[in-house]
Design an enzyme around this catalytic site. Structure first.
Site, PDB file in Angstrom:
ATOM      1  N   CYS A 113       0.815  -1.228   0.000  1.00  0.00           N
ATOM      2  CA  CYS A 113       0.000   0.000   0.000  1.00  0.00           C
ATOM      3  C   CYS A 113       0.842   1.268   0.000  1.00  0.00           C
ATOM      4  O   CYS A 113       0.346   2.348  -0.327  1.00  0.00           O
ATOM      5  CB  CYS A 113      -0.944   0.012   1.202  1.00  0.00           C
ATOM      6  SG  CYS A 113      -1.937  -1.460   1.322  1.00  0.00           S
ATOM      7  N   HIS A 252      -3.095   7.028   2.901  1.00  0.00           N
ATOM      8  CA  HIS A 252      -3.574   5.748   2.365  1.00  0.00           C
ATOM      9  C   HIS A 252      -4.922   5.441   3.024  1.00  0.00           C
ATOM     10  O   HIS A 252      -5.065   5.499   4.243  1.00  0.00           O
ATOM     11  CB  HIS A 252      -2.561   4.649   2.681  1.00  0.00           C
ATOM     12  CG  HIS A 252      -3.088   3.286   2.409  1.00  0.00           C
ATOM     13  ND1 HIS A 252      -3.700   2.965   1.217  1.00  0.00           N
ATOM     14  CD2 HIS A 252      -3.123   2.160   3.175  1.00  0.00           C
ATOM     15  CE1 HIS A 252      -4.073   1.701   1.255  1.00  0.00           C
ATOM     16  NE2 HIS A 252      -3.737   1.198   2.431  1.00  0.00           N
ATOM     17  N   ASN A 282     -10.141   0.233   0.326  1.00  0.00           N
ATOM     18  CA  ASN A 282      -8.678   0.198   0.289  1.00  0.00           C
ATOM     19  C   ASN A 282      -8.224  -0.375  -1.065  1.00  0.00           C
ATOM     20  O   ASN A 282      -8.510  -1.521  -1.380  1.00  0.00           O
ATOM     21  CB  ASN A 282      -8.194  -0.694   1.450  1.00  0.00           C
ATOM     22  CG  ASN A 282      -6.692  -0.812   1.545  1.00  0.00           C
ATOM     23  OD1 ASN A 282      -5.967  -0.472   0.614  1.00  0.00           O
ATOM     24  ND2 ASN A 282      -6.228  -1.316   2.673  1.00  0.00           N
TER      25      ASN A 282
HETATM   26  O1  UT7 Z   1      -3.834  -1.329   3.753  1.00  0.00           O
HETATM   27  C1  UT7 Z   1      -3.458  -2.446   4.422  1.00  0.00           C
HETATM   28  C2  UT7 Z   1      -3.621  -2.361   5.848  1.00  0.00           C
HETATM   29  N1  UT7 Z   1      -4.846  -2.888   6.365  1.00  0.00           N
HETATM   30  C3  UT7 Z   1      -5.487  -2.212   7.293  1.00  0.00           C
HETATM   31  O2  UT7 Z   1      -5.165  -1.096   7.564  1.00  0.00           O
HETATM   32  C4  UT7 Z   1      -6.567  -2.860   8.070  1.00  0.00           C
HETATM   33  C5  UT7 Z   1      -6.362  -2.578   9.539  1.00  0.00           C
HETATM   34  N2  UT7 Z   1      -7.371  -3.194  10.373  1.00  0.00           N
HETATM   35  C6  UT7 Z   1      -8.651  -2.783  10.356  1.00  0.00           C
HETATM   36  O3  UT7 Z   1      -9.024  -1.905   9.632  1.00  0.00           O
HETATM   37  C7  UT7 Z   1      -9.582  -3.437  11.359  1.00  0.00           C
HETATM   38  O4  UT7 Z   1      -8.849  -4.211  12.254  1.00  0.00           O
HETATM   39  C8  UT7 Z   1     -10.681  -4.316  10.677  1.00  0.00           C
HETATM   40  C9  UT7 Z   1     -11.659  -3.437   9.915  1.00  0.00           C
HETATM   41  C10 UT7 Z   1     -10.046  -5.310   9.736  1.00  0.00           C
HETATM   42  C11 UT7 Z   1     -11.477  -5.062  11.737  1.00  0.00           C
HETATM   43  O5  UT7 Z   1     -12.055  -4.122  12.638  1.00  0.00           O
HETATM   44  P1  UT7 Z   1     -11.948  -4.334  14.196  1.00  0.00           P
HETATM   45  O6  UT7 Z   1     -12.688  -3.247  14.831  1.00  0.00           O
HETATM   46  O7  UT7 Z   1     -10.489  -4.452  14.494  1.00  0.00           O
HETATM   47  O8  UT7 Z   1     -12.724  -5.671  14.402  1.00  0.00           O
HETATM   48  P2  UT7 Z   1     -12.202  -7.048  15.013  1.00  0.00           P
HETATM   49  O9  UT7 Z   1     -11.271  -7.709  14.056  1.00  0.00           O
HETATM   50  O10 UT7 Z   1     -11.716  -6.796  16.410  1.00  0.00           O
HETATM   51  O11 UT7 Z   1     -13.530  -7.868  15.072  1.00  0.00           O
HETATM   52  C12 UT7 Z   1     -14.608  -7.478  15.919  1.00  0.00           C
HETATM   53  C13 UT7 Z   1     -15.774  -8.390  15.635  1.00  0.00           C
HETATM   54  C14 UT7 Z   1     -15.412  -9.878  15.569  1.00  0.00           C
HETATM   55  O12 UT7 Z   1     -16.468 -10.589  16.136  1.00  0.00           O
HETATM   56  P3  UT7 Z   1     -16.357 -11.175  17.630  1.00  0.00           P
HETATM   57  O13 UT7 Z   1     -15.163 -12.082  17.610  1.00  0.00           O
HETATM   58  O14 UT7 Z   1     -16.154  -9.981  18.507  1.00  0.00           O
HETATM   59  O15 UT7 Z   1     -17.654 -11.881  17.816  1.00  0.00           O
HETATM   60  C15 UT7 Z   1     -15.367 -10.147  14.086  1.00  0.00           C
HETATM   61  O16 UT7 Z   1     -15.673 -11.501  13.786  1.00  0.00           O
HETATM   62  O17 UT7 Z   1     -16.322  -8.050  14.345  1.00  0.00           O
HETATM   63  C16 UT7 Z   1     -16.443  -9.238  13.574  1.00  0.00           C
HETATM   64  N3  UT7 Z   1     -16.299  -8.907  12.180  1.00  0.00           N
HETATM   65  C17 UT7 Z   1     -17.343  -8.544  11.406  1.00  0.00           C
HETATM   66  N4  UT7 Z   1     -18.641  -8.427  11.676  1.00  0.00           N
HETATM   67  C18 UT7 Z   1     -19.436  -8.038  10.665  1.00  0.00           C
HETATM   68  C19 UT7 Z   1     -15.154  -8.860  11.438  1.00  0.00           C
HETATM   69  N5  UT7 Z   1     -15.462  -8.482  10.174  1.00  0.00           N
HETATM   70  C20 UT7 Z   1     -16.790  -8.285  10.135  1.00  0.00           C
HETATM   71  C21 UT7 Z   1     -17.680  -7.890   9.128  1.00  0.00           C
HETATM   72  N6  UT7 Z   1     -18.995  -7.775   9.440  1.00  0.00           N
HETATM   73  N7  UT7 Z   1     -17.277  -7.604   7.883  1.00  0.00           N
END
Ligand code: UT7
Length: 325
Positions: A113, A252, A282
């Site tokens: 990225c 980004h 992204n």
């Molecule tokens: O350019 C490359 C770099 N990439 C990035 O910058 C991405 C960086 N990371 C992020 O943007 C975030 O970590 C994510 C958007 C990927 C995830 O957000 P988060 O607030 O960190 O969520 P999490 O991974 O802590 O997940 C929270 C909950 C989980 O459920 P439980 O275990 O709490 O029951 C996930 O299973 O949200 C759930 N979850 C979703 N729910 C609905 C994860 N993805 C989804 C989804 N829809 N799409």
């Protein structure tokens, strides 16, 4: 006085949109979750027959036109991509042929990225040294080919697109400073496990979905805030400026919460952050490339403004470029 700067800008976004509502029918997710956790409303999907080079060609043509140049005037093409048409030849070579840049050298770089930022910094070295006059830098990605459409934690995040710029000697839009860096200890946090020399493609790797990107989202999130703010601060300090003197930060577009946290860390108000994540998600190396072209087209940047482009990505790579418009 002339020094390395941006001579022209262009971008290409596929017409087809995939909205959060559409995604609700594909995986267990909701528009509300995606919007509040990421800031993404929709993303673009390139046509099936389109590869990274096809999008790159469109962005390149518009940047060349914007600079008032012809393809024959281009001395070097640098393509930043993690979704190259093939492992080899480079996507830059394919684009060179398609646009008729018959006098140019061409190569790809992989800084994920951060690729477009790394590309501009690389281009600047060639222009500063006097070796080349007009360097075409392209960020182009077909990210929707790399995501596992059954994995809701990644498939909602990415989209396709391309952006480009020409770096050459200029009296305006000069590159006043830059910083690039890397922390390879984070290389496992965001990766495409198979298909390379470590794990060549087999029936097994395909069955195990090892050709789709894998990401430790939470870890990447925390590091992203730190390294983006650090990279931007380093480039701004190197330019002899203060954060408060930045008119527009073009980051980004990974996650709106990351961008707001970066803004807070840098003491910048929200209105100084350029955002288009809602429309495109992204797009890896294409994100900063498209954002720069759009910020210019939407007249978010005035003559004399100080613009900071900042990115981070798999590697982990990070970097920033400060441009005086
Ligand atoms: O350019 C490359 C770099 N990439 C990035 O910058 C991405 C960086 N990371 C992020 O943007 C975030 O970590 C994510 C958007 C990927 C995830 O957000 P988060 O607030 O960190 O969520 P999490 O991974 O802590 O997940 C929270 C909950 C989980 O459920 P439980 O275990 O709490 O029951 C996930 O299973 O949200 C759930 N979850 C979703 N729910 C609905 C994860 N993805 C989804 C989804 N829809 N799409």
């Amino acid at each position: 006085m002339e020094s390395s700067g941006i001579l022209g800008l262009g971008c290409y976004l596929p017409a087809k949109k995939l909205t959060n509502k559409d995604l609700e029918k594909i995986v267990d997710t909701s528009d509300e979750w995606i919007m509040t956790r990421t800031g993404i409303k929709e993303r673009r999907i390139a046509p099936k027959e389109f590869a990274a080079s096809d999008m790159g060609v469109e962005a390149a043509k518009s940047a060349i036109k914007d600079a008032g140049l012809k393809p024959e005037d281009i001395d070097l093409i640098i393509v930043a991509t993690v979704t190259a048409d093939m492992a080899f030849p480079s996507t830059a070579c394919i684009i060179q042929d398609k646009i008729g840049a018959i006098n140019s050298a061409a190569f790809d770089i992989n800084a994920a990225c951060s690729g477009f930022v790394f590309g501009i910094v690389t281009a600047k070295q060639f222009v500063d040294s006097g070796l080349y006059k007009n360097v075409l830098v392209i960020g182009t990605e077909k990210m929707t080919n790399l995501v596992d459409w059954t994995d809701r934690s990644t498939c909602v995040l990415f989209g396709d697109g391309a952006g480009a710029c020409i770096v050459g000697k200029s009296k305006a839009r000069q590159i006043v400073s830059y910083f690039i860096g890397c922390d390879g200890s984070g290389s496992n946090l965001l990766r495409l496990p198979a298909g390379g020399s470590r794990t060549p493609t087999t029936e097994e790797t395909v069955k195990n979905k090892l050709h789709f990107l894998k990401m430790e989202g939470n870890e990447v999130f925390k590091l992203a805030v730190k390294v983006m703010a650090d990279a931007a601060n380093k480039a701004i300090t190197k330019a002899g400026l203060l954060c408060s003197e930045i008119n527009l930060l073009i980051p980004h577009q990974a996650n709106i919460r990351i961008l707001m946290a970066v803004a807070k860390k840098m003491g910048l108000p929200e209105e100084k952050i350029f955002l288009n994540i809602e429309k495109y998600g992204n797009m890896s190396s294409a994100s900063t490339a498209v954002a720069l072209a759009e910020a210019n087209r939407e007249q978010r940047i005035k003559k004399g403004d100080i613009v900071a482009l900042v990115a981070f990505g798999s590697g982990l790579t990070y970097g920033a470029v400060v441009i005086k418009w």
